[in-house]
Design a protein around this motif. Structure first.
Motif, PDB file in Angstrom:
ATOM      1  N   ASN A  37       9.265   6.062   6.649  1.00  0.00           N
ATOM      2  CA  ASN A  37       9.184   6.857   4.977  1.00  0.00           C
ATOM      3  C   ASN A  37       9.281   5.810   4.231  1.00  0.00           C
ATOM      4  OD1 ASN A  37       8.522   9.314   6.606  1.00  0.00           O
ATOM      5  ND2 ASN A  37      10.360  10.066   6.031  1.00  0.00           N
ATOM      6  N   GLU A  38      10.194   5.073   4.272  1.00  0.00           N
ATOM      7  CA  GLU A  38      10.370   3.873   3.197  1.00  0.00           C
ATOM      8  C   GLU A  38       9.366   2.868   3.140  1.00  0.00           C
ATOM      9  OE1 GLU A  38      14.289   2.621   3.761  1.00  0.00           O
ATOM     10  OE2 GLU A  38      15.316   4.533   3.064  1.00  0.00           O
ATOM     11  N   THR A  39       8.759   2.508   4.318  1.00  0.00           N
ATOM     12  CA  THR A  39       8.096   1.541   4.367  1.00  0.00           C
ATOM     13  C   THR A  39       6.836   2.327   4.011  1.00  0.00           C
ATOM     14  OG1 THR A  39       9.187   0.538   6.406  1.00  0.00           O
ATOM     15  CG2 THR A  39       6.923   0.126   5.996  1.00  0.00           C
ATOM     16  N   ALA A  40       6.365   3.428   4.446  1.00  0.00           N
ATOM     17  CA  ALA A  40       5.144   3.874   3.998  1.00  0.00           C
ATOM     18  C   ALA A  40       5.061   4.202   2.386  1.00  0.00           C
ATOM     19  CB  ALA A  40       4.933   5.319   4.767  1.00  0.00           C
ATOM     20  N   GLY A  41       6.185   4.443   1.857  1.00  0.00           N
ATOM     21  CA  GLY A  41       6.314   4.726   0.267  1.00  0.00           C
ATOM     22  C   GLY A  41       6.032   3.246  -0.273  1.00  0.00           C
ATOM     23  N   ALA A  42       6.789   2.147   0.214  1.00  0.00           N
ATOM     24  CA  ALA A  42       6.467   1.051  -0.340  1.00  0.00           C
ATOM     25  C   ALA A  42       5.034   0.383  -0.162  1.00  0.00           C
ATOM     26  CB  ALA A  42       7.423  -0.219   0.304  1.00  0.00           C
ATOM     27  N   LEU A  43       4.541   0.851   0.800  1.00  0.00           N
ATOM     28  CA  LEU A  43       3.071   0.277   1.208  1.00  0.00           C
ATOM     29  C   LEU A  43       2.267   1.040   0.230  1.00  0.00           C
ATOM     30  CD1 LEU A  43       1.211  -1.469   2.887  1.00  0.00           C
ATOM     31  CD2 LEU A  43       1.026   0.581   4.515  1.00  0.00           C
ATOM     32  N   GLN A  44       2.320   2.105   0.084  1.00  0.00           N
ATOM     33  CA  GLN A  44       1.676   2.948  -0.872  1.00  0.00           C
ATOM     34  C   GLN A  44       1.667   2.403  -2.306  1.00  0.00           C
ATOM     35  OE1 GLN A  44       2.554   7.160  -1.127  1.00  0.00           O
ATOM     36  NE2 GLN A  44       0.389   7.621  -1.603  1.00  0.00           N
ATOM     37  N   LEU A  56      -1.041   6.901   9.014  1.00  0.00           N
ATOM     38  CA  LEU A  56      -1.079   5.747   8.184  1.00  0.00           C
ATOM     39  C   LEU A  56      -2.091   4.595   8.178  1.00  0.00           C
ATOM     40  CD1 LEU A  56       0.748   4.838   5.739  1.00  0.00           C
ATOM     41  CD2 LEU A  56       2.115   3.409   7.387  1.00  0.00           C
ATOM     42  N   ALA A  57      -2.379   4.247   9.517  1.00  0.00           N
ATOM     43  CA  ALA A  57      -3.188   3.256   9.955  1.00  0.00           C
ATOM     44  C   ALA A  57      -4.653   3.868   9.514  1.00  0.00           C
ATOM     45  CB  ALA A  57      -3.250   3.101  11.338  1.00  0.00           C
ATOM     46  N   ALA A  58      -4.802   5.063   9.716  1.00  0.00           N
ATOM     47  CA  ALA A  58      -6.195   5.443   9.351  1.00  0.00           C
ATOM     48  C   ALA A  58      -6.186   5.447   7.673  1.00  0.00           C
ATOM     49  CB  ALA A  58      -6.324   7.008   9.857  1.00  0.00           C
ATOM     50  N   GLY A  59      -5.535   5.170   7.057  1.00  0.00           N
ATOM     51  CA  GLY A  59      -5.708   5.010   5.397  1.00  0.00           C
ATOM     52  C   GLY A  59      -4.761   6.332   4.677  1.00  0.00           C
ATOM     53  N   ASP A  60      -4.220   7.162   5.616  1.00  0.00           N
ATOM     54  CA  ASP A  60      -3.465   7.972   4.609  1.00  0.00           C
ATOM     55  C   ASP A  60      -2.117   7.709   4.414  1.00  0.00           C
ATOM     56  OD1 ASP A  60      -2.437  10.460   3.684  1.00  0.00           O
ATOM     57  OD2 ASP A  60      -2.324  11.585   5.535  1.00  0.00           O
ATOM     58  N   LEU A  61      -2.076   6.936   3.243  1.00  0.00           N
ATOM     59  CA  LEU A  61      -0.642   6.325   2.928  1.00  0.00           C
ATOM     60  C   LEU A  61       0.281   7.225   2.424  1.00  0.00           C
ATOM     61  CD1 LEU A  61      -2.314   3.383   0.809  1.00  0.00           C
ATOM     62  CD2 LEU A  61      -1.492   3.485   3.188  1.00  0.00           C
ATOM     63  N   GLY A  62      -0.043   8.696   2.357  1.00  0.00           N
ATOM     64  CA  GLY A  62       0.890   9.610   1.930  1.00  0.00           C
ATOM     65  C   GLY A  62       1.622  10.320   3.080  1.00  0.00           C
ATOM     66  N   SER A  63       1.133   9.879   4.369  1.00  0.00           N
ATOM     67  CA  SER A  63       1.740  10.330   5.524  1.00  0.00           C
ATOM     68  C   SER A  63       3.172  10.168   5.744  1.00  0.00           C
ATOM     69  CB  SER A  63       1.199   9.759   6.780  1.00  0.00           C
ATOM     70  OG  SER A  63       1.624  10.165   8.124  1.00  0.00           O
ATOM     71  N   SER A 115       2.785  -0.686  -3.073  1.00  0.00           N
ATOM     72  CA  SER A 115       2.047  -2.032  -3.052  1.00  0.00           C
ATOM     73  C   SER A 115       0.650  -1.903  -3.151  1.00  0.00           C
ATOM     74  CB  SER A 115       2.541  -2.967  -1.755  1.00  0.00           C
ATOM     75  OG  SER A 115       3.952  -2.986  -2.188  1.00  0.00           O
ATOM     76  N   ASP A 116      -0.205  -1.066  -2.467  1.00  0.00           N
ATOM     77  CA  ASP A 116      -1.366  -0.915  -2.364  1.00  0.00           C
ATOM     78  C   ASP A 116      -1.929  -0.372  -3.716  1.00  0.00           C
ATOM     79  OD1 ASP A 116      -4.092  -0.502  -0.825  1.00  0.00           O
ATOM     80  OD2 ASP A 116      -3.941   1.331  -1.970  1.00  0.00           O
ATOM     81  N   ALA A 117      -1.286   0.447  -4.571  1.00  0.00           N
ATOM     82  CA  ALA A 117      -1.713   0.780  -5.780  1.00  0.00           C
ATOM     83  C   ALA A 117      -1.527  -0.582  -6.904  1.00  0.00           C
ATOM     84  CB  ALA A 117      -0.776   1.765  -6.574  1.00  0.00           C
ATOM     85  N   GLU A 118      -0.389  -1.364  -6.597  1.00  0.00           N
ATOM     86  CA  GLU A 118      -0.245  -2.575  -7.295  1.00  0.00           C
ATOM     87  C   GLU A 118      -1.244  -3.723  -7.271  1.00  0.00           C
ATOM     88  OE1 GLU A 118       3.458  -5.838  -8.267  1.00  0.00           O
ATOM     89  OE2 GLU A 118       3.690  -4.050  -7.115  1.00  0.00           O
ATOM     90  N   LEU A 119      -1.745  -3.608  -5.960  1.00  0.00           N
ATOM     91  CA  LEU A 119      -2.576  -4.625  -5.358  1.00  0.00           C
ATOM     92  C   LEU A 119      -4.006  -4.307  -6.073  1.00  0.00           C
ATOM     93  CD1 LEU A 119      -1.642  -5.977  -2.135  1.00  0.00           C
ATOM     94  CD2 LEU A 119      -1.174  -7.029  -3.898  1.00  0.00           C
ATOM     95  N   ARG A 120      -4.166  -3.072  -5.908  1.00  0.00           N
ATOM     96  CA  ARG A 120      -5.520  -2.644  -6.313  1.00  0.00           C
ATOM     97  C   ARG A 120      -5.598  -2.856  -8.008  1.00  0.00           C
ATOM     98  NH1 ARG A 120      -8.658   0.143  -2.867  1.00  0.00           N
ATOM     99  NH2 ARG A 120      -7.361   0.797  -1.070  1.00  0.00           N
ATOM    100  N   ALA A 121      -4.455  -2.729  -8.852  1.00  0.00           N
ATOM    101  CA  ALA A 121      -4.539  -2.839 -10.067  1.00  0.00           C
ATOM    102  C   ALA A 121      -4.585  -4.548 -10.434  1.00  0.00           C
ATOM    103  CB  ALA A 121      -3.258  -2.229 -10.836  1.00  0.00           C
ATOM    104  N   GLN A 122      -3.893  -5.061  -9.653  1.00  0.00           N
ATOM    105  CA  GLN A 122      -4.016  -6.671  -9.795  1.00  0.00           C
ATOM    106  C   GLN A 122      -5.354  -7.331  -9.440  1.00  0.00           C
ATOM    107  OE1 GLN A 122      -0.884  -8.383  -7.555  1.00  0.00           O
ATOM    108  NE2 GLN A 122       0.746  -7.657  -8.901  1.00  0.00           N
ATOM    109  N   GLU A 123      -5.946  -6.756  -8.542  1.00  0.00           N
ATOM    110  CA  GLU A 123      -7.324  -6.981  -8.346  1.00  0.00           C
ATOM    111  C   GLU A 123      -8.249  -6.796  -9.385  1.00  0.00           C
ATOM    112  OE1 GLU A 123     -10.810  -6.702  -4.634  1.00  0.00           O
ATOM    113  OE2 GLU A 123      -8.834  -5.531  -4.473  1.00  0.00           O
ATOM    114  N   ALA A 124      -7.990  -5.606  -9.945  1.00  0.00           N
ATOM    115  CA  ALA A 124      -8.955  -5.161 -11.010  1.00  0.00           C
ATOM    116  C   ALA A 124      -8.641  -6.015 -12.216  1.00  0.00           C
ATOM    117  CB  ALA A 124      -8.677  -3.845 -11.610  1.00  0.00           C
TER     118      ALA A 124
END
Length: 529
Positions: free
Chosen positions: A229-236, A204-211, A238-247
């Motif tokens: 697993n729940e944290t990793a899913g929420a992080l995944q 997960l730290a290496a960038g694999d948010l699907g781990s 949030s990351d997608a949402e943040l990327r969309a908001q940034e765009a």
């Protein structure tokens, strides 16, 4: 890992056992000594009160010796010392008492503050010495000058606590052995899921948010894996949402620039033409033309401020920094807005730092503009260099630039101090809007000076060059009046330099003070981001 776990268990068990032993010994020793101490104090006080009732003052040597012997008889033959001025009597004439009754205890008893005690060690043996002054039985309880000391041997109490300590220590070895056995049994069941969880965390730290981790069982480790697993899913997510908001934020900046700046520039030109001919129009039409011009300029500043805030939010704001004379920058900022005669300046020469001149102008315009609008004269602007162990001043010893803007007005209310840098916050919203309208009516054609800068004079999208073309966002010629974003932009600009803005809401002499703190960086290089 297994070895460390076993060693940790053993150390924890050993530390717990040692701590428990120490606490048990301390509590037992304290309890034993406290009981002996209380008994000795109460016995001496009662016995002295009984014997002293029939004792004549002042005593001679014989009566004093008889008094000490009678007190000792009631205390189980403890050694008793009676003192009155230069006379001293000891219940046991062969006992050496000088080394057991200290000067500190004698002084405390002589002060007449009641019964005193002290534990001493004499010739390797512990003793408890209790002393009390004898007072007259009249109403004011005056001291008679007679002092009584009782010496109690604490050897029995010492032996009891030592025996208790030995018995507790004997239980340490079985506790440590049991801890080692439990550690070996727990290592196998604990380490396996921990290794899996560690592997997933590294992925997960290496960038694999699907781990994810396979969850087995219902114990604490299974709960931990499920939480991971729940944290990793929420992080995944949030990351997608943040990327969309940034765009979206980037698109918003581009859309605002394209959709608002161009029509506002056209509106500003039309308003300028109307204001230039306002003197030839009827009074109502002239007033309306000037109001339209002022409000168009205000809307233009608001759009510029919004775009600047969007740059900060998107992380697109950049410094166009160069070594700058800060005193000259402040003077130019005030002169550009016609504030030079309204402000008292204390700007020593030679204060140079690597800053973005345009952004410093924005900060100065907002701080001074607020002081002029909401404060009272005199408004003072003070520049200094502090830090590095030196006093404020100019020189190489400092490491920070301090620019203070102070006024003598009513200051800031407590609720405004915490929100003064919030976006769209106005401490006196009605006054700000009224002042804006009045200015629009009174200033006439000059009001258009705050309108959108021409393309060759306004700020570059990335925070371009300094004062060469005109004020930047949040720093119109009125200091960003009315937008509610000026102070937020000023703080963001300070932070972009690695500094901040501090607020003193109520100064001792009245008024408020805003202090800009910037790192004093000097370099011969070019601008930095």
């Amino acid at each position: 890992m297994r070895v460390r776990l076993v060693v940790t268990f053993v150390l924890v068990a050993l530390l717990s056992a040692v701590t428990a032993t120490a606490l048990a010994y301390r509590d037992a020793r304290t309890a034993v000594l406290q009981r002996t101490q209380n008994t000795a104090v109460d016995d001496l006080r009662e016995r002295v009160a009984t014997v002293a009732a029939g004792f004549d003052m002042p005593p001679d040597q014989r009566s004093l010796s008889r008094f000490a012997a009678e007190v000792s008889e009631g205390l189980g033959a403890r050694i008793v010392v009676a003192r009155h001025q230069d006379l001293t009597a000891v219940s046991d004439t062969y006992a050496d008492t000088e080394g057991r009754i200290t000067a500190e205890l004698r002084a405390a008893v002589r002060a007449g503050d009641g019964t005193r005690f002290q534990r001493v060690e004499w010739r390797g043996e512990p003793y408890l010495v209790v002393g009390t002054p004898v007072t007259y039985a009249d109403g004011d309880r005056r001291t008679s000058g007679l002092e009584v000391f009782a010496i109690t041997d604490l050897a029995a109490e010492r032996d009891d606590t030592a025996a208790l300590l030995d018995s507790v220590q004997e239980g340490i070895v079985p506790v440590v052995m049991a801890a080692a056995l439990l550690a070996l049994l727990a290592a196998g069941t604990v380490l396996r899921p921990v290794r899996k969880l560690g592997r997933a965390t590294r992925e997960l730290a290496a960038g694999d948010l699907g781990s994810r981790v396979v969850v087995r069982g219902h114990d604490e480790l299974a709960d931990l894996a499920r939480t991971f697993n729940e944290t990793a899913g929420a992080l995944q997510s949030s990351d997608a949402e943040l990327r969309a908001q940034e765009a979206k934020a980037r698109r918003f900046v581009a859309d605002v620039s394209h959709e608002l700046r161009t029509p506002l520039a056209a509106m500003a030109m039309v308003a300028t033409v109307l204001e230039e001919d306002a003197d030839q129009l009827p009074s109502d039409a002239a007033r309306a033309a000037r109001t339209v011009g002022a409000e168009t300029a205000r809307l233009s500043r608001l759009v510029e401020d919004l775009m600047e805030i969007s740059r900060f939010d998107a992380g697109a704001a950049r410094l166009n920094a160069s070594e700058t004379d800060l005193a000259d920058t402040v003077r130019a900022s005030l002169a550009l807005r016609g504030w030079t005669d309204r402000v008292t300046l204390d700007l020593p020469e030679g204060v140079r730092a690597v800053v973005d001149r345009r952004r410093v102008d924005v900060i100065v315009a907002n701080l001074v503009g607020n002081a002029l609008r909401h404060g009272a004269p005199p408004v003072t602007v003070t520049l200094a260099v502090v830090g590095g162990g030196g006093a404020p001043g100019v020189g190489e010893g400092g490491d920070r630039v301090v620019l203070e803007v102070a006024d003598r007005g009513p200051g800031l209310p407590p609720e405004a101090r915490e929100r003064v840098f919030d976006r769209f916050y106005k401490a006196d919203e009605a006054r700000t809007r009224t002042t804006t309208a009045a200015t629009a009516t009174a200033t006439g054609p000059a009001a258009t000076a705050t309108g959108p800068a021409a393309p060759d004079g306004g700020p570059a999208p990335d925070g371009g060059p300094g004062l060469g073309g005109g004020p930047g966002p949040g720093a119109g010629l009125d200091g960003g009046q009315g937008s509610g974003l000026g102070m937020a932009i000023a703080l963001e600009n300070a932070r972009l330099h690695g500094g901040t803005i501090e607020v003193e809401a109520q100064r001792p002499g009245g008024g408020a003070a805003f202090t800009l703190l910037l790192p004093l960086r000097r370099t011969d290089g070019e601008g930095e981001e």
